[in-house]
Design a protein around this motif. Structure first.
Motif, PDB file in Angstrom:
ATOM      1  N   UNK A  64       0.918  -1.347  -0.025  1.00 10.64           N
ATOM      2  CA  UNK A  64      -0.024   0.054  -0.010  1.00 10.64           C
ATOM      3  C   UNK A  64       1.089   1.136   0.135  1.00 10.64           C
ATOM      4  N   UNK A  65       0.251   2.572  -0.313  1.00 11.00           N
ATOM      5  CA  UNK A  65       1.028   3.758  -0.440  1.00 11.00           C
ATOM      6  C   UNK A  65       1.068   4.291   0.983  1.00 11.00           C
ATOM      7  N   UNK A  66       2.023   4.862   1.121  1.00 12.21           N
ATOM      8  CA  UNK A  66       2.104   5.884   2.218  1.00 12.21           C
ATOM      9  C   UNK A  66       2.533   5.106   3.612  1.00 12.21           C
ATOM     10  N   UNK A  67       3.409   4.194   3.307  1.00 10.33           N
ATOM     11  CA  UNK A  67       4.200   3.486   4.483  1.00 10.33           C
ATOM     12  C   UNK A  67       5.572   3.960   4.683  1.00 10.33           C
ATOM     13  N   UNK A  68       5.924   4.413   5.787  1.00  9.40           N
ATOM     14  CA  UNK A  68       7.126   5.053   5.968  1.00  9.40           C
ATOM     15  C   UNK A  68       8.080   3.880   5.709  1.00  9.40           C
TER      16      UNK A  68
ATOM     17  N   UNK B 221       9.930  10.814  -0.724  1.00  2.00           N
ATOM     18  CA  UNK B 221      10.042  11.359   0.492  1.00  2.00           C
ATOM     19  C   UNK B 221       9.635  10.392   1.830  1.00  2.00           C
ATOM     20  N   UNK B 222      10.566   9.247   1.463  1.00  5.57           N
ATOM     21  CA  UNK B 222      10.432   8.289   2.427  1.00  5.57           C
ATOM     22  C   UNK B 222       9.478   7.287   2.797  1.00  5.57           C
ATOM     23  N   UNK B 223       8.523   7.489   1.845  1.00 10.45           N
ATOM     24  CA  UNK B 223       7.092   6.636   1.927  1.00 10.45           C
ATOM     25  C   UNK B 223       7.062   5.879   0.612  1.00 10.45           C
ATOM     26  N   UNK B 224       6.179   4.697   0.769  1.00 12.82           N
ATOM     27  CA  UNK B 224       5.947   4.055  -0.361  1.00 12.82           C
ATOM     28  C   UNK B 224       4.739   4.679  -1.329  1.00 12.82           C
ATOM     29  N   UNK B 225       4.886   4.573  -2.726  1.00 16.09           N
ATOM     30  CA  UNK B 225       4.160   5.093  -3.535  1.00 16.09           C
ATOM     31  C   UNK B 225       2.769   4.284  -3.987  1.00 16.09           C
ATOM     32  N   UNK B 226       2.973   3.060  -3.734  1.00 17.55           N
ATOM     33  CA  UNK B 226       1.911   2.219  -4.111  1.00 17.55           C
ATOM     34  C   UNK B 226       2.353   1.586  -5.529  1.00 17.55           C
TER      35      UNK B 226
END
Length: 353
Positions: free
Chosen positions: A31-35, A73-78
């Motif tokens: 998933x997107x948004x994971x640090x 920016x340090x987070x997954x994009x999906x």
């Protein structure tokens, strides 16, 4: 080459060989948004990398992770996350004099039978070096699981015939074998010294426990959670057996002894190891794996060459005395990869659960 991919919604494909340019993994379905940064990966790779402890090979790999895609920016994009780890300390020349010999206990002879070609340099794809990609992928799986309150830990409960009697998990970091029994760890140390002098190797047993796993993970027929866990753990090259819960001991019990009584507070025991009918029960998942001795030993062994002629072999190069404790983090990785896949599947089936 088939069989390099694991998972359904959270899918990983590892790549690379022991003495190639690099090893790594591609993760699809996160998933997107994971640090997630290279620092997250490095913390896990540092536990797996060679050159640490008495049982480990002297090969010195820095195992520096490089994320090539899938984050911003340090987070997954999906999008697919690709991670690469360069091989820096491979010495292929160590294998030149045995390139035409099949090493007992290795996949040399079976790879040749299947493909008609094999990479003799350190075992190629069959090397434990391949597990770098698994551990790197599991770093992301652990981030998802930790956010859901799920944790996975592995402990050495047997090494070279020495068994741990205590389960003091807080003390594991105080010995090089990740054993929860300090007295047993000392006996393991003496056993390792003895076997190293003999030019031989050791096997053992690793126990893996996953806490915080919610009830409902797993499918009732062909995608049972315990079947997926057993398959993933058996997919580790050094593992020759898997137990869930009481495992083979359950075969020696009566039904009244083996059943876990259910109370308003939960299960009164956990013989089932946290899985009933292929679905997690909410109790801790408990698994054990039997790890074979490292097949690369300096003692002379009988074998044949690629022409089928009898020969003898002594394995040179740099090798572990035991896969334990480096395999422990790989066991944690495989359990985490299965759990995150089934966790995401369950969220898709019943998001409100």
């Amino acid at each position: 080459m088939a069989g390099n991919t694991l998972g359904g919604l959270f899918r990983i494909t590892t790549w690379g060989e022991s003495h190639g340019e690099a090893v790594g993994v591609v993760i699809d379905g996160a998933p997107a948004g994971i640090p997630f940064t290279e620092g997250h990966v490095q913390a896990w790779l540092d536990r797996r990398k060679p050159g640490k402890g008495k049982t480990s090979t002297s090969r010195k790999e820095p195992d520096q992770a490089k994320i090539l895609s899938g984050t911003f920016d340090g987070k997954t994009t999906g999008t697919p996350v690709s991670i690469m780890v360069a091989n820096k300390d491979a010495r292929s020349s160590s294998y030149a004099d045995i390139m035409d010999l099949y090493r007992p206990g290795h996949g040399d002879i079976t790879y040749d039978a299947k493909y008609g070609i094999r990479d003799y340099r350190g075992g190629g794809r069959a090397s434990a070096r391949e597990t770098v990609g698994r551990v790197a992928a599991a770093a992301l799986a652990h981030e998802i699981l930790n956010a859901a309150g799920i944790s996975v830990r592995a402990a050495t409960v047997e090494l070279g015939g020495v068994r741990a009697q205590a389960r003091d998990y807080a003390s594991m970091a105080e010995n090089p074998y990740l054993c929860p029994d300090a007295e047993a760890a000392e006996a393991m140390d003496a056993r390792v010294d003895e076997v190293r002098r003999q030019g031989d190797s050791l096997g053992g047993v690793v126990e893996i426990i996953a806490d915080g796993v919610p009830a409902g993970l797993g499918e009732p027929v062909f995608e049972k959670l315990d079947a997926a866990l057993a398959g993933a753990l058996m997919g580790i090259g050094a593992v020759k057996g898997v137990e869930i819960g009481d495992g083979f001991e359950a075969a020696r019990l009566t039904g009244s002894e083996n059943n876990d009584p259910i109370t308003p507070e939960g299960f009164a025991s956990n013989h089932a190891g946290g899985v009933l009918a292929g679905i997690s029960s909410g109790a801790p998942l408990v698994m054990r794996v039997g790890v074979k001795p490292i097949p690369s030993i300096t003692r002379e062994q009988a074998t044949i060459n690629t022409k089928g002629e009898p020969a003898t072999i002594r394995t040179r190069g740099r090798h572990d005395v035991a896969a334990i404790p480096r395999v422990n983090v790989v066991c944690e990785a495989m359990v985490a990869l299965v759990l995150v896949d089934h966790f995401l599947r369950q969220r898709a089936v019943a998001w409100n659960r």
